[in-house]
Design a protein around this motif. Structure first.
Motif, PDB file in Angstrom:
ATOM      1  N   SER A 141      39.620  36.636  24.980  1.00  0.00           N
ATOM      2  CA  SER A 141      39.062  35.421  25.584  1.00  0.00           C
ATOM      3  C   SER A 141      37.867  35.745  26.466  1.00  0.00           C
ATOM      4  CB  SER A 141      40.148  34.704  26.405  1.00  0.00           C
ATOM      5  OG  SER A 141      41.273  34.405  25.618  1.00  0.00           O
ATOM      6  N   VAL A 142      38.037  36.748  27.335  1.00  0.00           N
ATOM      7  CA  VAL A 142      36.946  37.142  28.233  1.00  0.00           C
ATOM      8  C   VAL A 142      35.767  37.672  27.413  1.00  0.00           C
ATOM      9  CG1 VAL A 142      36.276  38.721  30.074  1.00  0.00           C
ATOM     10  CG2 VAL A 142      38.526  37.624  30.131  1.00  0.00           C
ATOM     11  N   ARG A 143      36.056  38.462  26.375  1.00  0.00           N
ATOM     12  CA  ARG A 143      35.003  38.995  25.500  1.00  0.00           C
ATOM     13  C   ARG A 143      34.215  37.860  24.856  1.00  0.00           C
ATOM     14  NH1 ARG A 143      34.827  39.791  19.962  1.00  0.00           N
ATOM     15  NH2 ARG A 143      33.417  41.464  19.236  1.00  0.00           N
ATOM     16  N   SER A 144      34.920  36.846  24.366  1.00  0.00           N
ATOM     17  CA  SER A 144      34.256  35.716  23.716  1.00  0.00           C
ATOM     18  C   SER A 144      33.366  34.960  24.694  1.00  0.00           C
ATOM     19  CB  SER A 144      35.305  34.772  23.118  1.00  0.00           C
ATOM     20  OG  SER A 144      34.703  33.668  22.485  1.00  0.00           O
ATOM     21  N   ILE A 145      33.840  34.797  25.930  1.00  0.00           N
ATOM     22  CA  ILE A 145      33.036  34.109  26.950  1.00  0.00           C
ATOM     23  C   ILE A 145      31.765  34.903  27.241  1.00  0.00           C
ATOM     24  CG2 ILE A 145      32.959  33.445  29.385  1.00  0.00           C
ATOM     25  CD1 ILE A 145      35.933  32.724  29.161  1.00  0.00           C
ATOM     26  N   ILE A 146      31.906  36.218  27.391  1.00  0.00           N
ATOM     27  CA  ILE A 146      30.749  37.080  27.702  1.00  0.00           C
ATOM     28  C   ILE A 146      29.723  37.044  26.560  1.00  0.00           C
ATOM     29  CG2 ILE A 146      30.018  39.474  28.050  1.00  0.00           C
ATOM     30  CD1 ILE A 146      32.699  39.918  29.509  1.00  0.00           C
ATOM     31  N   ILE A 147      30.220  37.110  25.316  1.00  0.00           N
ATOM     32  CA  ILE A 147      29.326  37.097  24.152  1.00  0.00           C
ATOM     33  C   ILE A 147      28.528  35.804  24.081  1.00  0.00           C
ATOM     34  CG2 ILE A 147      29.279  36.980  21.617  1.00  0.00           C
ATOM     35  CD1 ILE A 147      31.553  39.016  21.607  1.00  0.00           C
ATOM     36  N   ASN A 148      29.176  34.678  24.438  1.00  0.00           N
ATOM     37  CA  ASN A 148      28.521  33.374  24.323  1.00  0.00           C
ATOM     38  C   ASN A 148      27.744  32.954  25.563  1.00  0.00           C
ATOM     39  OD1 ASN A 148      29.443  32.025  21.631  1.00  0.00           O
ATOM     40  ND2 ASN A 148      31.292  32.978  22.438  1.00  0.00           N
ATOM     41  N   LEU A 149      27.807  33.748  26.625  1.00  0.00           N
ATOM     42  CA  LEU A 149      27.106  33.395  27.856  1.00  0.00           C
ATOM     43  C   LEU A 149      25.595  33.226  27.694  1.00  0.00           C
ATOM     44  CD1 LEU A 149      28.812  35.351  30.797  1.00  0.00           C
ATOM     45  CD2 LEU A 149      28.528  32.877  30.547  1.00  0.00           C
ATOM     46  N   PRO A 150      24.908  34.091  26.915  1.00  0.00           N
ATOM     47  CA  PRO A 150      23.446  33.952  26.781  1.00  0.00           C
ATOM     48  C   PRO A 150      23.002  32.603  26.215  1.00  0.00           C
ATOM     49  CG  PRO A 150      24.149  36.110  26.010  1.00  0.00           C
ATOM     50  CD  PRO A 150      25.393  35.315  26.242  1.00  0.00           C
ATOM     51  N   THR A 151      23.863  31.960  25.426  1.00  0.00           N
ATOM     52  CA  THR A 151      23.483  30.668  24.812  1.00  0.00           C
ATOM     53  C   THR A 151      24.168  29.492  25.516  1.00  0.00           C
ATOM     54  OG1 THR A 151      25.267  30.872  23.178  1.00  0.00           O
ATOM     55  CG2 THR A 151      23.092  31.739  22.571  1.00  0.00           C
ATOM     56  N   TYR A 152      24.793  29.771  26.649  1.00  0.00           N
ATOM     57  CA  TYR A 152      25.564  28.733  27.324  1.00  0.00           C
ATOM     58  C   TYR A 152      24.752  28.082  28.438  1.00  0.00           C
ATOM     59  CZ  TYR A 152      29.255  26.464  30.025  1.00  0.00           C
ATOM     60  OH  TYR A 152      30.016  25.539  30.682  1.00  0.00           O
ATOM     61  N   SER A 153      24.893  26.767  28.558  1.00  0.00           N
ATOM     62  CA  SER A 153      24.231  26.027  29.633  1.00  0.00           C
ATOM     63  C   SER A 153      25.282  25.536  30.632  1.00  0.00           C
ATOM     64  CB  SER A 153      23.465  24.819  29.079  1.00  0.00           C
ATOM     65  OG  SER A 153      22.470  25.242  28.171  1.00  0.00           O
ATOM     66  N   LEU A 154      25.061  25.793  31.901  1.00  0.00           N
ATOM     67  CA  LEU A 154      26.001  25.348  32.916  1.00  0.00           C
ATOM     68  C   LEU A 154      25.994  23.828  33.019  1.00  0.00           C
ATOM     69  CD1 LEU A 154      25.340  27.914  35.789  1.00  0.00           C
ATOM     70  CD2 LEU A 154      27.327  27.814  34.284  1.00  0.00           C
ATOM     71  N   PHE A 155      27.150  23.281  33.388  1.00  0.00           N
ATOM     72  CA  PHE A 155      27.297  21.843  33.598  1.00  0.00           C
ATOM     73  C   PHE A 155      26.772  21.040  32.422  1.00  0.00           C
ATOM     74  CE2 PHE A 155      26.618  23.792  37.819  1.00  0.00           C
ATOM     75  CZ  PHE A 155      27.882  23.588  38.343  1.00  0.00           C
ATOM     76  N   VAL A 156      27.416  21.265  31.255  1.00  0.00           N
ATOM     77  CA  VAL A 156      27.001  20.621  29.994  1.00  0.00           C
ATOM     78  C   VAL A 156      27.048  19.117  30.142  1.00  0.00           C
ATOM     79  CG1 VAL A 156      27.533  20.374  27.554  1.00  0.00           C
ATOM     80  CG2 VAL A 156      27.864  22.561  28.686  1.00  0.00           C
ATOM     81  N   LEU A 214      29.598  16.215  31.349  1.00  0.00           N
ATOM     82  CA  LEU A 214      30.122  16.319  32.718  1.00  0.00           C
ATOM     83  C   LEU A 214      30.354  14.944  33.337  1.00  0.00           C
ATOM     84  CD1 LEU A 214      28.044  15.836  35.376  1.00  0.00           C
ATOM     85  CD2 LEU A 214      26.902  17.786  34.334  1.00  0.00           C
ATOM     86  N   VAL A 215      29.581  13.930  32.894  1.00  0.00           N
ATOM     87  CA  VAL A 215      29.773  12.567  33.399  1.00  0.00           C
ATOM     88  C   VAL A 215      31.133  12.036  32.954  1.00  0.00           C
ATOM     89  CG1 VAL A 215      28.929  10.194  33.327  1.00  0.00           C
ATOM     90  CG2 VAL A 215      27.303  12.102  33.451  1.00  0.00           C
ATOM     91  N   TRP A 216      31.455  12.240  31.670  1.00  0.00           N
ATOM     92  CA  TRP A 216      32.740  11.763  31.151  1.00  0.00           C
ATOM     93  C   TRP A 216      33.897  12.530  31.791  1.00  0.00           C
ATOM     94  CZ3 TRP A 216      31.505   7.429  29.207  1.00  0.00           C
ATOM     95  CH2 TRP A 216      30.363   7.268  28.419  1.00  0.00           C
ATOM     96  N   THR A 217      33.721  13.824  31.967  1.00  0.00           N
ATOM     97  CA  THR A 217      34.768  14.621  32.614  1.00  0.00           C
ATOM     98  C   THR A 217      34.971  14.157  34.052  1.00  0.00           C
ATOM     99  OG1 THR A 217      34.141  16.535  31.244  1.00  0.00           O
ATOM    100  CG2 THR A 217      35.509  16.974  33.168  1.00  0.00           C
ATOM    101  N   SER A 218      33.894  13.799  34.722  1.00  0.00           N
ATOM    102  CA  SER A 218      33.991  13.315  36.107  1.00  0.00           C
ATOM    103  C   SER A 218      34.736  11.988  36.176  1.00  0.00           C
ATOM    104  CB  SER A 218      32.587  13.165  36.702  1.00  0.00           C
ATOM    105  OG  SER A 218      31.900  14.397  36.690  1.00  0.00           O
ATOM    106  N   ILE A 252      33.804  21.242  34.538  1.00  0.00           N
ATOM    107  CA  ILE A 252      32.402  20.956  34.227  1.00  0.00           C
ATOM    108  C   ILE A 252      31.567  22.235  34.194  1.00  0.00           C
ATOM    109  CG2 ILE A 252      32.521  18.617  35.144  1.00  0.00           C
ATOM    110  CD1 ILE A 252      31.012  19.615  37.627  1.00  0.00           C
ATOM    111  N   LEU A 253      32.045  23.278  34.890  1.00  0.00           N
ATOM    112  CA  LEU A 253      31.331  24.550  34.900  1.00  0.00           C
ATOM    113  C   LEU A 253      31.520  25.303  33.581  1.00  0.00           C
ATOM    114  CD1 LEU A 253      29.688  26.598  36.679  1.00  0.00           C
ATOM    115  CD2 LEU A 253      31.910  27.615  37.266  1.00  0.00           C
ATOM    116  N   LEU A 254      32.764  25.288  33.068  1.00  0.00           N
ATOM    117  CA  LEU A 254      33.098  26.061  31.862  1.00  0.00           C
ATOM    118  C   LEU A 254      33.509  25.174  30.696  1.00  0.00           C
ATOM    119  CD1 LEU A 254      35.204  28.898  33.563  1.00  0.00           C
ATOM    120  CD2 LEU A 254      32.795  28.977  32.896  1.00  0.00           C
ATOM    121  N   GLY A 255      33.038  23.935  30.691  1.00  0.00           N
ATOM    122  CA  GLY A 255      33.434  22.980  29.654  1.00  0.00           C
ATOM    123  C   GLY A 255      33.133  23.434  28.241  1.00  0.00           C
TER     124      GLY A 255
END
Length: 365
Positions: free
Chosen positions: A350-365, A65-69, A283-286
């Motif tokens: 696309s939405v299905r893939s996002i939902i499936i990966n949400l449990p292992t996803y960290s916000l603001f990577v 997120l620092v580099w994206t900023s 940065i939210l969905l990076g």
């Protein structure tokens, strides 16, 4: 009369309802998602370069997120340029950059082909289920639509270019640049995708350069992939502004329509607000870079590139009394139906893939 944007064509050929509720939302969502994807791409590649040259035991960990900023701050500076004429020449650099990084990706994929370490990783990778494979195919199709869907926004970008008396039209220069771009970039992009998949198989992620950077074998390959990533970063920084100028023009025209004028301060404030919105989503969905690209392709590029032109052609032919053969009609309706199905399933995938990966996803990577 020549129409210089999809907005004009949609309104004149299909009417205000189609224009307001289909064409314009697809275009503007496409611009928004595309600029988000460019911020994520730049942030990922800077992060990968830093990881390649830093010592994990001594160097501080800097989040993506620092580099994206940082990239977002650069975009805020570039937004100070009043129009695309001030960025003239940058689009041609984009063509050159594409050729460089796609060629490097192709060459390195060939050199890494058959590598024991990569083959071992592929062997232990869990193969996707049949249903996952089907959804991934549709997500891949809409990702391709995103990669080659620039023509859907080309008229609107060209509409932001000004013609100064006594000078060569910048639109003509842009057309020439696009013709050269598609002729060469089409070849090298497909070469990179084919060789990349052949070498890495199911290890492939959203960005082939990131995958290669994690599997380099020597310093020569390390320097080569760094050069490629630098060109990617420069390319997407420029491309961001090309697409964002569509949003800038819309926002500024709205202000002019309401208040009669748009001051420089108001213009810059709106541009910065747009950049900050795309930065926040980036940065939210990076971590969902591939899904964002597929979603952008499904929502914007598939309808505007494949569906709407066919509908426009049929509608215009009917209004003008032009005769269309049954075979031609059948082909046009087939394109409309197939493209619509691909677009809808691309959104679902696309939405299905996002939902499936949400449990292992960290916000603001």
């Amino acid at each position: 009369m020549r129409r210089n944007s999809y907005k004009q064509m949609g309104k004149d050929i299909l009417g205000s309802s189609w224009n307001n509720y289909l064409i314009l939302p697809c275009l503007y969502l496409g611009v928004f998602f595309t600029t988000i994807a460019y911020l994520v791409t730049a942030g990922e590649n800077i992060s990968a370069i830093y990881s390649s040259y830093s010592d994990p035991s001594n160097s501080p960990h800097i989040r993506q997120l620092v580099w994206t900023s940082i990239i977002a701050l650069i975009q805020m500076v570039l937004a100070l340029f009043s129009n695309l004429d001030d960025l003239k020449g940058m689009s041609f650099f984009g063509i050159f950059a594409s050729l460089i990084y796609a060629s490097i990706a192709t060459i390195l994929s060939i050199l890494l082909s058959g590598n024991e370490a990569i083959e071992a990783k592929k062997a232990i990778q869990q193969p996707p289920s049949t249903i996952d494979t089907i959804f991934n195919v549709f997500m891949g199709l809409t990702t391709i639509a995103f990669a080659f869907g620039f023509q859907s926004l080309q008229p609107n970008i060209m509409g932001t270019l000004s013609n100064r008396p006594g000078t060569i039209s910048p639109r003509n220069s842009m057309n020439k640049g696009l013709n050269v771009s598609y002729a060469f970039v089409f070849i090298v992009y497909y070469a990179a995708s084919i060789t990349g998949y052949y070498t890495f198989g199911n290890l492939i992620d959203g960005d082939i350069l990131i995958v290669i950077s994690k599997n380099i074998q020597n310093d020569g390959q390390k320097y080569a992939i760094t050069i490629a990533q630098v060109f990617v970063i420069l390319h997407v920084v420029i491309a961001y502004q090309l697409f964002a100028h569509i949003a800038y023009a819309v926002l500024e025209n709205k202000v002019i329509k309401i208040y009669g004028s748009c001051s420089k301060l108001v213009s810059i404030s709106m541009r910065w607000a747009f950049i900050l919105c795309t930065w926040f989503i980036a940065i939210l969905l990076g971590g969902f870079f591939g899904q964002i690209m597929a979603l952008a392709g499904a929502i914007s590029n598939v309808p505007i590139t494949f569906v709407v032109p066919c509908i426009m052609y049929l509608s215009h032919a009917k209004a003008t009394g032009k005769t269309i053969s049954n075979v031609e009609k059948a082909v046009l309706y087939l394109i409309i139906v197939v493209s619509s199905v691909v677009g809808i399933l691309g959104i679902v995938s696309s939405v299905r893939s996002i939902i499936i990966n949400l449990p292992t996803y960290s916000l603001f990577v």
